[in-house]
Write a protein that holds these residues in place. Structure first.
Motif, PDB file in Angstrom:
ATOM      1  N   ARG A 258     -21.479  25.528 -48.731  1.00 42.91           N
ATOM      2  CA  ARG A 258     -21.713  26.484 -47.654  1.00 42.91           C
ATOM      3  C   ARG A 258     -22.472  25.784 -46.528  1.00 42.91           C
ATOM      4  NH1 ARG A 258     -20.220  31.463 -49.455  1.00 42.91           N
ATOM      5  NH2 ARG A 258     -20.215  31.787 -51.713  1.00 42.91           N
ATOM      6  N   GLN A 259     -22.254  26.257 -45.299  1.00 43.59           N
ATOM      7  CA  GLN A 259     -22.842  25.618 -44.122  1.00 43.59           C
ATOM      8  C   GLN A 259     -22.504  24.122 -44.125  1.00 43.59           C
ATOM      9  OE1 GLN A 259     -27.006  26.829 -44.547  1.00 43.59           O
ATOM     10  NE2 GLN A 259     -26.676  28.381 -42.965  1.00 43.59           N
ATOM     11  N   VAL A 260     -21.222  23.844 -43.983  1.00 38.84           N
ATOM     12  CA  VAL A 260     -20.732  22.474 -44.173  1.00 38.84           C
ATOM     13  C   VAL A 260     -21.227  21.512 -43.097  1.00 38.84           C
ATOM     14  CG1 VAL A 260     -18.679  23.257 -45.389  1.00 38.84           C
ATOM     15  CG2 VAL A 260     -18.592  22.964 -42.903  1.00 38.84           C
ATOM     16  N   THR A 261     -21.774  22.031 -42.001  1.00 40.42           N
ATOM     17  CA  THR A 261     -22.292  21.123 -40.968  1.00 40.42           C
ATOM     18  C   THR A 261     -23.603  20.487 -41.386  1.00 40.42           C
ATOM     19  OG1 THR A 261     -23.393  22.982 -39.877  1.00 40.42           O
ATOM     20  CG2 THR A 261     -21.192  22.398 -39.097  1.00 40.42           C
ATOM     21  N   LYS A 262     -24.205  20.969 -42.480  1.00 36.33           N
ATOM     22  CA  LYS A 262     -25.448  20.407 -42.979  1.00 36.33           C
ATOM     23  C   LYS A 262     -25.184  19.618 -44.260  1.00 36.33           C
ATOM     24  CE  LYS A 262     -28.163  24.228 -41.088  1.00 36.33           C
ATOM     25  NZ  LYS A 262     -29.127  25.327 -41.387  1.00 36.33           N
ATOM     26  N   ALA A 263     -26.043  18.657 -44.520  1.00 35.91           N
ATOM     27  CA  ALA A 263     -25.887  17.860 -45.736  1.00 35.91           C
ATOM     28  C   ALA A 263     -26.258  18.722 -46.940  1.00 35.91           C
ATOM     29  CB  ALA A 263     -26.781  16.626 -45.667  1.00 35.91           C
ATOM     30  N   ASN A 264     -25.296  18.956 -47.809  1.00 33.75           N
ATOM     31  CA  ASN A 264     -25.574  19.703 -49.032  1.00 33.75           C
ATOM     32  C   ASN A 264     -24.526  19.357 -50.075  1.00 33.75           C
ATOM     33  OD1 ASN A 264     -23.283  21.674 -48.684  1.00 33.75           O
ATOM     34  ND2 ASN A 264     -24.464  22.203 -46.849  1.00 33.75           N
ATOM     35  N   SER A 265     -24.705  19.881 -51.277  1.00 39.05           N
ATOM     36  CA  SER A 265     -23.829  19.511 -52.375  1.00 39.05           C
ATOM     37  C   SER A 265     -22.837  20.618 -52.672  1.00 39.05           C
ATOM     38  CB  SER A 265     -24.665  19.207 -53.623  1.00 39.05           C
ATOM     39  OG  SER A 265     -25.408  20.348 -54.005  1.00 39.05           O
TER      40      SER A 265
END
Length: 403
Positions: A258-265
């Motif tokens: 979710r919120q793919v513009t941010k670095a996440n897994s």
């Protein structure tokens, strides 16, 4: 007459077509005699002689010697003039920029690596780009003005509608609004930008496992997990340049991104990306997991598992193959490609052993059954693709004798 210069069927256009055919043959075969060029193009000896004289006068071919080993005088040999033009490529990652310059024949004549460690770059991106390019240009014994075109490969993609880099939040300094204009102002040659995985596909299409294939998917797994889509012989980039960003693909067994513009897994990246392999190795009980950065550790683990047949190694490869096939099944079900090329160190290090396991799993999970192959371009495929892309446009411009 000037108004007819570009009209199909006019003598000038026909001569230009013959010129380009001869130049392409010389690129493909290397040195050729006038007689051999005539046979390969279907041109008469006088016409082939006129063609070669024309190209030699234009600085596009060189007379390089004569044939040997036959009775009588040797035939004059010709080759493309390597110095007719030069093109450059850059492969950008958060850790470094690789730069190279190639002559018009495709031979690399200079290369350079610029380290770019840290979350906050020591120098602005424009300075990094010019320093990396200048290093390769200097290694080639050239000047900036000698480079006809530059192609820069980065993670993510520059949105053609806004000029902003998307899908690459981990690349520091590359997200300023005026970046493309600033780079263009700093360099004397045209600059193009392309997604790094797309460039790996260009390298495989021109030089490697996808030669002769019009429709294929390249799955890349190294620092990140991505795909390149080639349909009808051309890269499919999508509306925003984001086609192939399969790391975000929803797959079972891991959270949604979710919120793919941010670095996440989450997503396919967490299921089968390089960072998942060391974790998987520990989960199944392996104790000799390398402490190197995850992409390097993943390639080491996969290579070791493919080379040493043990219970844990088989389990690692089989689980990894199932995870890879899970995401690939969605791609091939929609695209129905002729071929899937496995590229990037976390895939190529598994060689034929991993390829066969993924092929078997994919045949169970997908309705269509593309052929899987391991990529042939192993040494800096992104950089090689950048050079090939820059050379293709450069040759179209420099080899056009109709103007």
């Amino acid at each position: 007459m000037a108004g007819n210069a570009g009209t199909p069927g006019t003598p000038r256009v026909l001569r230009a077509m013959n010129d380009r055919a001869a130049l392409d043959l010389l690129l493909e075969h290397g040195q050729l005699s006038r007689t051999r060029i005539g046979k390969l193009t279907g041109l008469s000896k006088p016409t082939a002689s006129q063609l070669l004289a024309r190209l030699e006068a234009a600085g596009l071919v060189l007379a390089t010697g004569t044939t040997e080993g036959r009775p009588g005088p040797g035939a004059q040999l010709y080759e493309v003039n390597p110095a007719a033009a030069y093109a450059a490529g850059l492969d950008v990652t958060p850790e470094r920029i690789l730069a190279a310059v190639a002559d018009i024949t495709g031979r690399t004549v200079g290369s350079y690596e610029l380290p770019t460690p840290g979350r906050r770059p020591a120098h602005p991106v424009v300075r990094q780009v010019t320093d990396a390019l200048d290093g390769a240009v200097k290694a080639a014994g050239l000047a900036r003005d000698d480079v006809h075109r530059l192609v820069i490969g980065t993670p993510g993609a520059f949105d053609p509608n806004t000029g902003r880099l998307r899908y690459a939040s981990h690349l520091p300094g590359w997200h300023t609004p005026a970046l493309l204009d600033e780079v263009a102002a700093a360099l004397p040659m045209p600059v193009e930008y392309e997604n790094d995985v797309n460039l790996a596909a260009v390298a495989e299409q021109r030089l490697g496992a996808a030669r002769g294939h019009e429709d294929f998917v390249l799955l890349w797994n190294e620092g990140g997990l991505g795909a390149a889509l080639v349909l009808g012989g051309r890269l499919h980039r999508g509306w925003t340049g984001g086609a192939g960003e399969v790391g975000f693909l929803p797959v079972p067994g891991v959270p949604l991104v979710r919120q793919v513009t941010k670095a996440n897994s989450g997503g396919y990246q967490e299921l089968a990306g390089s960072q998942a392999i060391p974790r998987l190795a520990r989960d199944i009980g392996m104790t000799n997991v390398p402490s190197t950065p995850y992409a390097e550790a993943a390639a080491t683990l996969v290579a070791r598992a493919a080379a040493e047949d043990t219970v844990l190694n088989r389990l690692l490869l089989q689980t990894y193959a199932t995870r890879l096939a899970t995401g690939l099944a969605s791609l091939v079900s929609v695209l129905d490609p002729e071929l899937v090329v496995l590229s990037g160190a976390s895939l190529t290090s598994g060689g034929e052993v991993l390829r066969a396991l993924v092929q078997d799993e994919l045949e169970d999970l997908a309705a269509s059954r593309p052929r899987l192959v391991v990529g042939d371009v192993r040494e800096h495929p992104v950089l090689r693709g950048a050079l090939e892309s820059a050379l293709a446009t450069t040759r179209d411009e420099v080899f056009d004798t109709s103007r």
